[in-house]
Design an enzyme around this catalytic site. Sequence first.
Site, PDB file in Angstrom:
ATOM      1  N   GLU A 177       0.828  -1.232   0.000  1.00 12.23           N
ATOM      2  CA  GLU A 177       0.000   0.000   0.000  1.00 12.23           C
ATOM      3  C   GLU A 177       0.852   1.268   0.000  1.00 12.23           C
ATOM      4  OE1 GLU A 177      -3.073  -0.224   3.001  1.00 12.23           O
ATOM      5  OE2 GLU A 177      -4.032  -1.915   1.984  1.00 12.23           O
ATOM      6  N   GLU A 296      -5.518  -8.504  -0.368  1.00 10.12           N
ATOM      7  CA  GLU A 296      -6.239  -8.193   0.868  1.00 10.12           C
ATOM      8  C   GLU A 296      -7.700  -7.971   0.516  1.00 10.12           C
ATOM      9  OE1 GLU A 296      -4.753  -5.332   3.712  1.00 10.12           O
ATOM     10  OE2 GLU A 296      -2.684  -5.722   3.093  1.00 10.12           O
TER      11      GLU A 296
HETATM   12  O1  AHR Z   1      -5.173  -5.984   6.994  1.00  2.57           O
HETATM   13  C1  AHR Z   1      -5.089  -4.830   7.775  1.00  2.57           C
HETATM   14  C2  AHR Z   1      -4.380  -3.675   7.079  1.00  2.57           C
HETATM   15  O2  AHR Z   1      -5.172  -3.239   6.009  1.00  2.57           O
HETATM   16  C3  AHR Z   1      -3.063  -4.000   6.423  1.00  2.57           C
HETATM   17  O3  AHR Z   1      -1.991  -3.894   7.309  1.00  2.57           O
HETATM   18  C4  AHR Z   1      -2.948  -2.950   5.367  1.00  2.57           C
HETATM   19  O4  AHR Z   1      -2.186  -3.395   4.266  1.00  2.57           O
HETATM   20  C5  AHR Z   1      -4.390  -2.618   5.019  1.00  2.57           C
HETATM   21  O5  AHR Z   1      -4.612  -1.265   5.025  1.00  2.57           O
END
Ligand code: AHR
Length: 504
Positions: A177, A296
């Site tokens: 990110e 994610e």
């Molecule tokens: O999964 C929780 C968080 O969400 C992670 O650390 C990040 O990559 C995302 O913003």
Amino acid sequence: MAEQLTNATMIVDKDFKVSEIDPRIYGSFIEHLGRAVYGGIYEPDHPEADEHGFRKDVLDLVKELQVPIVRYPGGNMVSAYNWEDGVGPKEERPKRLELAWRTIENNQVGTNEFADWAKKAGTDVMMAVNLGTRGIDAARNLLEYANYPAGTYYSDLRRRHGYEQPHNIKTWCLGNEMDGPWQIGGKTAEEYGRLAYETAKAMKLVDPDIELVSCGSSNSDMPTFPQWEATTLEHTYEYADYVSLHQYYTNYENDTANFLARSMEMDHFISTVVSTCDYIKAKKRSSKTMNLSFDEWNVWFHSTKADQHIEPWQTAPPQLEDVYTFEDAVLVGSLLHTLLKHSDRVKIACMAQLVNVIAPIMTDNGGRVWKQTIFYPYYYTSVYGRGTALNPVVNSPKYDSKDFTDVPYLDTSVVYNEDKDELVVFATNRHLENTLKVDCDIRSFEDFYVKEHVVLEHEDPKAVNTAGQEKVTPHYNGQSYMESGRLQGILPKMSWNMIRLQKQ
Ligand code: AHR
């Protein structure tokens, strides 16, 4: 009062192929965050701990899910992480301020322990490198430490640490990110693109067999999406094999019909990223197709308020501990349909995360382990959704909600497992009141019968599972049947279903 019926139709044909499914689409994620590692997978004092301190009760549930790959060690955490802190004698490892989540990291689990855990769990590691505070050097050294057999500084260091054999980690993330203003060492698209390109080049010189994931946007609401993808891929296209997507879904408005339609957002997000990748492909006159790593995804919003009150600088506090409802599980089922529908381009996907932190598996420190509601659609899709994804022709009545128009009541994905001669229909009924009757023409699957119809349903959309009280569990009394060679799918109101058909 008897439930009303709504009717839908489907055509399923062997020839309507989306793609062979890459099993890594059922991946997950463990970050050094909250109780994911400490109190989750690792708790040396727990009665269920093995000789390495890993909880066997947790390992059993991870194995049940058949998770093929687990992303590690972050997440936001990786952007200020020194991998060297987590290797070597445990008593010599430093305690550090972990800036992303403002906790204390004691480094009792690191690269080698996680590789051990992954082996026990029957899963591969997807390793992220720090492109926030660090860069090319730390990344290439970690890769040499993890994958080079012997005879160099870092490979011999690994051997001195007790790991004679390399870990052979194949899939690597180029940071996390990096577009996010919250990210330690966040970057502009140009800055990240250059750094990721140079890091990727060095990493592929160390080990040409690895695959690399270039960071996409943190979510589709970022103001720089999708220009971020276009700019960064201009740099990384040559070396990267995947671009990442992240998205979490919320129901702050408590509007079930609208929430259940959120998989349409995921669908749109994937299509946009595919188009952006193909635009860069065209611009570069490249013959290479960039694939997607949706590394994610999940529902995340239940814990956000509580997390604002957590005292900083604790070790493994209970952060991001969403307690999932039945309606969350129904949406998770639909998100899995969406990933399968895009399996021609989505080759990796990670439910974020795996244990305690926005997770399908929950534990008590020193105590029990249990399955959250979202465990079930993840489990069935992972275990039975292997083979070829098919593209059914669906005709379903639709509804409008606050943020969406033309939401089909029937949401579905279909998988043909040729080895087992099995056709699996995963299906969600988004109708909040009516049973959905699906007349399904399975014309190329002669002599197939309904072997099993698993249903996840509950009267209360807000029902949850807690330690020792699992209110939301699937049942096997689904009413689907075959009639004149056609499948008659009977999907109860607001339910997630798996109908497994097999050749007689
Ligand atoms: O999964 C929780 C968080 O969400 C992670 O650390 C990040 O990559 C995302 O913003």
